[in-house]
Every structure is written in structure tokens, then in C-alpha cells.
Write an enzyme that holds these catalytic residues in place. Structure first.
Site, PDB file in Angstrom:
ATOM      1  N   HIS A  62     -25.348  27.008 -43.729  1.00 11.95           N
ATOM      2  CA  HIS A  62     -25.089  25.690 -44.319  1.00 11.95           C
ATOM      3  C   HIS A  62     -23.631  25.525 -44.743  1.00 11.95           C
ATOM      4  O   HIS A  62     -23.261  24.459 -45.263  1.00 11.95           O
ATOM      5  CB  HIS A  62     -25.979  25.490 -45.550  1.00 11.95           C
ATOM      6  CG  HIS A  62     -25.561  26.332 -46.714  1.00 11.95           C
ATOM      7  ND1 HIS A  62     -25.752  27.699 -46.750  1.00 11.95           N
ATOM      8  CD2 HIS A  62     -24.914  26.028 -47.865  1.00 11.95           C
ATOM      9  CE1 HIS A  62     -25.275  28.175 -47.859  1.00 11.95           C
ATOM     10  NE2 HIS A  62     -24.750  27.190 -48.567  1.00 11.95           N
ATOM     11  N   CYS A 197     -15.668  34.394 -58.445  1.00  8.25           N
ATOM     12  CA  CYS A 197     -16.598  33.326 -58.047  1.00  8.25           C
ATOM     13  C   CYS A 197     -16.134  32.045 -58.736  1.00  8.25           C
ATOM     14  O   CYS A 197     -14.947  31.878 -59.010  1.00  8.25           O
ATOM     15  CB  CYS A 197     -18.040  33.684 -58.399  1.00  8.25           C
ATOM     16  SG  CYS A 197     -18.315  33.944 -60.167  1.00  8.25           S
TER      17      CYS A 197
END
Length: 654
Positions: A62, A197
Site C-alpha cells: 500500500h 519513526c
């Protein structure tokens, strides 16, 4: 003049070009992934937006990443929450390491399958290292229809020479923090590698026993630390990329891993899987919207609550008459924010959810339009119809939930109207039709539902009180503030008013008064425990407001924001309610909390057993709430969870 390189970004798909703030995923719309753009696709053929090297292809297909020769990291995310579809709607023609050209077909996505799964198909492009290399991003006019391969943006990228000119230690904003972190993770010699992150630095260390946890956790700029997946994680928040860059500048680029960083960013942006985690995330998002919409007005709400409390005390002691000009003007100042709350919230919630703020403010105005409020106030006129559709009017003054629902729906209604209304009349017809549709949804749909639910709950709670005042206090004390959040408390207000008007007193209002004290006690405990200056300031003001009978600042400014505080406060409220019911504390005026103590003095009798019951129940509840929240409901570590929206503590990356 600064050195820069211009790179062109082409549309990754056919469709309507959007700015990132229109995307319904907050990770992208709030810029947590960097600057960029989005496409509402009409075709599933996806092309590379730039020339470069493929650095990432997600396992679930995705998302993919491309790095340009100028160092821009481009992430293309296909759909929203499509990670849950496990790659089924996607066919990928690229792999990590491939060289691609702008406009080259790279992925095919099945739009129909994605929509059938209840997901949005929006294609999102983000420059994930925007803070590091991007000087400016110029996007062509939003909401225009584009074709895949059309140039839709130009990014001004800092040249390698420009970046290299920045020495690692020149007193930059994050240089000292980076130095302190490096020293306290054991120095450069203890670091194997470093990635990040969305909110955390993730160190791979040689020996974790050399880390000084306490020192790092108490640094200005560090929210908390965690150990998971073989990583030592330092929670920074939104400035994580800047801090990461400062650390890498000092320890050297050989310690970085761009591919692992891209994968970590992608995983943290799509961590939630399964039904219950998604329900939990949905509830969390709803509360997030509530609190974020309230934050801009918490200060004036708290001040208004305190003013209303002072007025209640002055009228209780007969210092002021409710008919005097002084009272009327001061009451208007204190009450206006609450009366017009749907208007203000319409504006703030729309900004949070991506709807039109002006239209939603108008919707809030429609909900509290004087004639509607007048009709809703009488049983004989509350039941009406719109074009033959029966509905029940209710008062939306001071309400929260209905306008939040309207703000959430507004984005979708506006998007639909813009598709079906001709361009040359959009500016005239889209706003008024949107206001009409949203108002009708609330008045015809949400209002009657709230009426039925609130009446049912109210009747049930009154029945419980008739059976056992103690049990009633336990239940009502525990659930009342939750009822306030969803607007279900309105069914109880007429009962309280009727009791006081006809009987001269209300046992139920005594229990409602307890819930205000419990919420105030909870936020007072936060004030006493937190070391955060801003939270201390907000908590103290919210506590005073709650003790004056206005709990909105406590609810939306602190307690709901840190959910466990609200849960523990509700438990304290239930215990206090049970004590109030057991003592059969009575209330003789439409007032309460700590400032409203005159309402518990029995008329014609004076201070007696009922007032002593009030003191025991209310100050007992205050003590219970403060103690429970102080020891079990709040810690400053909860600040880290709020600032770290993904809250990922167990991601393992090879």
C-alpha cells in the site's frame, strides 16, 4: 541567495488534486510525515512522481518510497488504512533498488475493491525529510482535475553544498539536546545504528546497561524513553526529524539507515489492526477531536465558570438580585461562552476535521436560533415536522456532541456538493446547501435520538433512585459526566427543575453536584502531581471552574485528554454519589458544587443535618477524587503518550 535545486513532482494518479490538510488521516493532514499533496483518484494506475531509486515497497503493497538524486525522500501512500487489506487490491511492478522515471507505471490499485472494503482511496505523496532538505514546496491550484504524469508541484531542495555547510555543533536549536542524548546512551562507541519513526529516535545499542534513563527522560525536549524490539527508544514528538538530524550530524552518517527509517515511519503510521483496536482508535480519535476543539476556548470557559460560580454565591447570600442590571450584565459575560458553544465549537472542530469553519459556525448558530430554542422549551411546541418528516426540537445551547457530528460530516457533504454543483455557482450554493444539510441531520436525526436516549436514561435513573438512593447515587454519579459529553443529560435537567419548582428541593441535583466536585478534584490532583508548567496552569483554572459548577474546562482540557484521569474521576464520582444518596442530601436551588453551598441550607431551618451531609459528601468526594487520581489516575508519563500519537512500544525492525 541560498543554493537550491528545483525538482518537479508529477501527479501519481488521475484525479482531483488536494492539499494535505484535506486528507482525513491526521498523520498526513497535520504534516507529521512532511509536506506534500494528495490525489482523489479516478483511475487505479499509479506512476512514479519523481525520478529516483526505490527505497521502500511495503509488505502490504500500500506504500512505496523513492529517493531522488538530490536527497528528497518521497513516500507515496495508496489509500487510507489500506494496510489492513494486506495487499489484496494492489499489483506492484517495482522492488527495492529499482531505478524509476517520473511518470513510469509502478503500481495498480483496485479502487472498487478498496471502496467495497470501506476504505478511502486517496493517494498521498509526502516528502518525509521535509524539515531537513525542503526550502519550499509550490503546489499548483488545489481541487483541479489532473492526469497521472502532469507536473503538479515544484520542490526547492537545499543543495548538498548548502547542507554540508552546517557544522554539527554551532549552537543550533537541537545540537545540545543531541549531544546530551549521545553522551547518555553510552557515547558514540556504544551505538550500532540509529533510525527514527514518526515520534521516536530508535537506537540499536551495544550495551543497554550503559544508558542513563533518568537523565535522558528529564531532558528538556525529551518526553519519555522506552525499550522494545531490541531498540532504545527516545520519545521526542513532532521535532523527531530535527533531533535525529542533529544526532547523525554529530555521530556520522554511517550510523543511519534510510531504508529502515522509512519502514519504521510507515509501520508507525499504519500500526492499528483488527476490529477492537480500530474501535479503540476511533474512540480515541473522537475524544481527540473533542479535546482539540475545546482547547482554544478552555481559558475563557474556565474564567466564565468561575464568574458564574461567584454570581451563584452572591445571589445565594442575597448580595445580588437576579433582576438587577449588575447581575444581568455579569451573567451575560459569564454565560455567553456556554450559550454560544455550538457556534464556537463549529468553527474549531471544522478546522480540526477539515470542514469549512465558517459554514460550521453558521450551523451552530442555526442550532441555537432563538425561535428554535423557544419552541424546544415547551412540550406543546417541541414536536414539529420538516416537509412532513416528524422531529422533536431540543435546546442545543451549551451542547457539544451534535456540532462535533456536524463538523465530521461537513467534509463529506462539502466534497459531494462540489462534485455535483456546477463550478460557476459553487461559491453561492455549496455553503448554504451544506449548512442546510448539516442542520437537518442534527435537528431531524441527532436531536430525536438524543431526546429518546436521554429520556430513557433519565427515567431509568429516577426509578433507581426511588428503589435505592444509594444505588442511584452510585450509578448516576458514575455516568452523569459521560452523559454530559454526549448531550444525554438534558433529560435530567427538566426533572431537577420540576422538583425544585414543585417540591422546593431535589435529591437528584445533589448527586449531579457531586459529579462536578469529582471532576474538579481529579484535575486538582493533576495540578498537584504534574511538573509540566502549562498543564499545571490549565489544571488549576479548570479545578476552580469545576468547584464553581462548570466542568467543561476540566473535562475537555485535562480529564478526557488523559483518559485514565476521567475514568478514575468517574469512579470517585460514583463513590461520592453513593455517599450522597445514603445520606439523602437534598438540594434547594438550581446550584451546586463547592461554590453553591447555600443551596444545601434547608429553608426555614438553617444549617442543620442536611448541610452537614453536604459537607461530608462533597468534601469526602473531593478527597476521594484527589487521592485516587494522584496515586492511580495520572503520571507525567501520560504526557508522552499524548505527544506520541502512534504510541508504538513494540515495533521490531530487523
Amino acid at each position: 541567495m541560498e543554493n537550491q535545486t528545483l525538482i518537479s513532482l508529477v501527479a501519481p494518479a488521475d484525479g482531483q488534486l488536494l492539499t494535505l490538510d484535506k486528507v482525513s488521516d491526521p498523520v498526513f493532514s497535520q504534516g507529521l510525515m512532511g509536506q506534500g499533496l494528495a490525489i482523489e483518484p479516478t483511475s487505479g494506475e499509479i506512476v512514479a512522481p519523481v525520478d529516483g531509486t526505490v527505497t521502500l515497497v511495503s509488505e502490504t503493497k500500500h506504500a512505496f518510497g523513492i529517493k531522488t538524486k538530490d536527497g528528497a525522500d518521497i513516500l507515496v501512500h495508496l489509500g487510507i488504512d489500506t494496510v489492513e487489506l494486506e495487499g489484496k487490491p494492489f499489483k506492484v511492478n517495482i522492488k527495492q533498488g529499482d531505478i524509476v522515471n517520473a511518470g513510469e507505471a509502478v503500481v495498480s490499485m483496485d479502487l472498487a475493491a478498496i471502496k467495497a472494503a470501506g476504505k478511502e482511496t486517496t493517494v498521498i505523496l509526502a516528502i518525509t525529510n521535509s524539515n531537513d532538505i525542503l526550502q519550499n514546496l509550490m503546489v499548483t491550484g488545489s481541487e483541479q482535475v489532473v492526469e497521472a504524469g502532469d507536473t503538479v508541484a515544484v520542490a526547492a531542495i537545499k543543495t548538498a553544498e548548502k547542507v554540508a555547510l552546517k557544522p554539527p555543533r554551532t549552537g543550533g536549536k537541537y545540537d545540545q539536546l543531541a549531544t546530551n542524548i549521545i553522551e547518555n546512551v553510552g557515547g558514540v562507541e556504544n551505538i550500532n545504528s540509529l533510525i527514527h519513526c514518526i515520534t521516536r529516535l530508535r537506537f540499536y545499542l551495544k550495551d543497554s546497561s550503559k544508558v542513563n534513563d533518568k537523565i535522558i527522560e528529564n531532558m528538556d525536549g525529551v518526553i519519555s524513553v522506552a525499550k522494545a524490539g531490541g531498540q532504545y527508544q527516545v520519545v521526542i514528538g513532532q521535532a523527531v526529524v530535527d533531533v535525529y538530524d542533529a544526532v547523525i550530524a554529530q555521530i556520522g552518517p554511517q550510523f543511519s539507515n534510510d531504508d529502515a527509517t522509512a519502514e519504521a515511519v510507515d509501520q508507525t503510521a499504519n500500526k492499528v489492526h483488527g476490529f477492537w483496536p480500530n474501535v479503540k482508535r476511533g474512540a480515541s480519535n473522537f475524544i481527540g477531536v473533542l479535546t482539540a476543539s475545546m482547547i482554544p476556548i478552555i481559558g475563557i470557559l474556565a474564567g466564565s465558570g468561575i464568574l458564574k460560580g461567584i454570581l451563584a454565591a452572591l445571589t445565594g447570600f442575597k448580595v445580588l438580585s437576579t433582576t438587577s442590571g449588575t447581575y444581568v450584565i455579569l451573567n451575560a459575560v459569564g454565560d455567553a461562552t456556554f450559550y454560544f458553544l455550538p457556534v464556537v465549537l463549529g468553527f474549531t472542530a471544522a478546522k480540526k476535521l477539515g470542514s469549512d469553519p465558517i459554514v460550521l459556525a453558521i450551523v451552530g448558530g442555526i442550532l441555537i436560533y432563538p425561535q428554535i430554542i423557544t419552541l424546544a422549551g415547551k412540550a406543546s411546541t417541541a414536536s414539529t415536522n420538516f416537509l412532513g418528516i416528524p422531529t422533536t426540537l431540543i435546546s442545543y445551547t451549551s451542547s457539544v456532541f451534535p456540532i462535533i457530528v456536524a463538523a465530521w460530516l461537513g467534509k463529506y457533504v462539502e466534497k459531494f456538493l462540489k462534485k455535483v454543483i456546477p463550478t460557476y455557482v459553487k461559491s453561492v450554493f455549496v455553503p448554504i446547501l451544506e449548512a442546510l444539510v448539516l442542520s437537518l441531520v442534527v435537528i431531524i436525526g441527532v436531536g430525536p435520538i438524543i431526546t429518546v436516549l436521554s429520556k430513557g436514561l433519565s427515567n431509568g435513573l429516577v426509578s433507581i433512585y426511588n428503589f435505592s438512593p444509594t444505588l442511584s447515587g452510585l450509578v448516576l454519579g458514575g455516568v452523569y459526566q459521560t452523559m454530559v459529553i454526549f448531550g444525554l443529560h438534558w433529560g435530567l435537567i427538566p426533572i431537577v427543575i420540576n422538583d425544585i419548582a414543585t417540591n422546593g428541593h431535589s435529591y437528584i441535583n445533589s448527586i449531579l453536584s457531586i459529579t462536578m466536585v469529582a471532576q474538579g478534584g481529579a484535575v486538582l490532583a493533576v495540578f498537584l502531581k504534574t511538573k509540566d508548567k502549562k498543564l499545571k496552569e490549565m489544571s488549576l483554572a479548570a479545578a476552580v471552574s469545576a468547584f464553581c459548577g462548570v466542568t467543561e474546562p476540566a473535562l475537555y482540557g485535562v480529564n478526557l485528554k488523559y483518559k485514565r484521569v476521567f475514568v478514575v474521576a468517574s469512579i470517585a464520582s460514583a463513590l461520592g454519589g453513593a455517599l450522597t444518596g445514603f445520606l439523602r442530601v437534598d438540594n434547594y436551588a438550581l446550584s451546586g458544587a463547592l461554590i453553591g453551598f447555600p443551596a444545601f441550607i434547608t429553608p426555614g431551618v438553617g444549617i442543620g443535618s442536611n448541610f452537614y451531609g453536604y459537607l461530608i459528601s462533597h468534601y469526602g468526594t473531593l478527597l476521594i477524587a484527589v487521592v485516587l487520581v494522584y496515586f492511580f489516575g495520572f503520571t507525567d508519563k501520560m504526557l508522552a503518550k499524548k505527544a506520541d500519537p502512534m504510541n508504538i512500544n513494540n515495533v521490531s525492525l530487523a
